[in-house]
Scaffold this motif. Structure first.
Motif: not given
Length: 319
Positions: A138-145, A189-196
């Motif tokens: 979640h810290v890394i830019s979504a473009l980079i991911l 989902v992999w990139a965003g579930f850590g925030f939850n």
């Protein structure tokens, strides 16, 4: 007796000539002063909100009613752009993709985040490490991911190169229409579930220990305690997480750009991607603005609907 008479006479003199005091302020003056302080404190925030939010939204609504191409003068055409939204096949397909990403992504992000948080709710170094691992994407830019996973899942990516060494043909993670869409959802989902996870872990710390002890005394196991005690206690946080994830996924754009570019054959083209990469690129600024306004309205309606449903359930439970 003489001294007593003298003291009495001095007291009468001091009481007979009181010093004039400051008059007490009236209620109206007090209210005016408090109102002035309130305006002074809220004024800068109201001005910033008006300049940065209200005015741009008003301008966007006006432009959505024109056929402006970004260069020439804007001609007012009424609701034609909004009518075209429902006739445009690209819009229909992109809304299907967006709805699928939002529905599956919200359920997975909130569900996995809640399960992960329940497993790691205890305070230990190991749990802290795994929480950090979950939150790191979640810290890394979504473009980079997106570019990172494109290098992993692409036709010549790490996975397909490894499979090729064993004589297995390339798997269409990103060039097969159906697989590309679900690959995109998986990365989101992999990139965003850590925030939850972080959100739910913080909420779980507020559950009173007395309730957990009472449930244990009543013979409830861990699953029953989580379902009947813990999750109902953090239900408002679950609602907030659902709204945030739902609205965020409806506006998914950056990972789409770097991972699939909307392809293959538009199978991963979300509505936000259509607005920014197609409508604005073809100088259909008025139509693109109408799409953006429509997206904003849909996001607001869904957020209000989820919140209202949660409030109704709370009222039914307490009433």
């Amino acid at each position: 007796m003489v001294e007593l008479a003298e003291l009495t006479r001095r007291g009468q003199r001091s009481g007979a000539a009181p010093r004039p005091g400051r008059p007490a302020p009236s209620r109206r003056a007090t209210r005016v002063r408090e109102g002035a302080v309130t305006v002074a404190m809220m004024g800068p925030a109201v001005v910033l909100y008006t300049v940065l939010t209200v005015v741009p939204v008003g301008v966007a609504i006006y432009l959505s009613l024109t056929n402006w191409n970004g260069f020439s003068s804007a001609d007012f055409i009424g609701l034609d752009n909004y009518r075209h939204l429902f006739d445009d096949p690209n819009s229909t397909k992109s809304w299907y993709v967006t709805a699928l990403i939002a529905a599956i992504g919200t359920v997975c992000e909130v569900g996995l985040g809640l399960v992960y948080a329940l497993i790691l709710k205890g305070r230990s170094r190991g749990n802290s490490f795994f929480r950090a691992v979950a939150y790191f994407p979640h810290v890394i830019s979504a473009l980079i991911l997106g570019y990172l996973w494109a290098a992993i899942l692409g036709t010549n990516g790490a996975i397909n190169n490894t499979l090729g060494k064993f004589g297995v043909g390339p798997v269409g993670f990103l060039f097969d229409e159906n697989m590309a869409l679900y690959s995109l959802i998986g990365v989101i989902v992999w990139a965003g579930f850590g925030f939850n996870v972080v959100l739910f872990v913080a909420a779980l710390q507020t559950v009173p220990a007395e309730l957990l002890e009472a449930a244990a005394i009543d013979g409830a196991n861990r699953r029953q305690t989580n379902l009947r005690v813990v999750i109902p206690m953090i239900a408002p946080v679950v609602t907030i997480a659902t709204v945030l994830n739902l609205v965020g996924l409806i506006r998914a754009y950056d990972i789409v750009v770097s991972l699939t570019g909307g392809g293959p054959a538009g199978s991963t083209q979300t509505f936000s991607y259509l607005i920014l990469a197609r409508s604005f690129e073809s100088t259909k600024v008025g139509y693109a603005t109408a799409q953006a306004v429509f997206l904003m309205v849909v996001s607001a309606v869904l957020a209000l609907a989820v919140t209202a449903l949660r409030n109704r359930q709370d009222q039914a439970a307490t009433g």
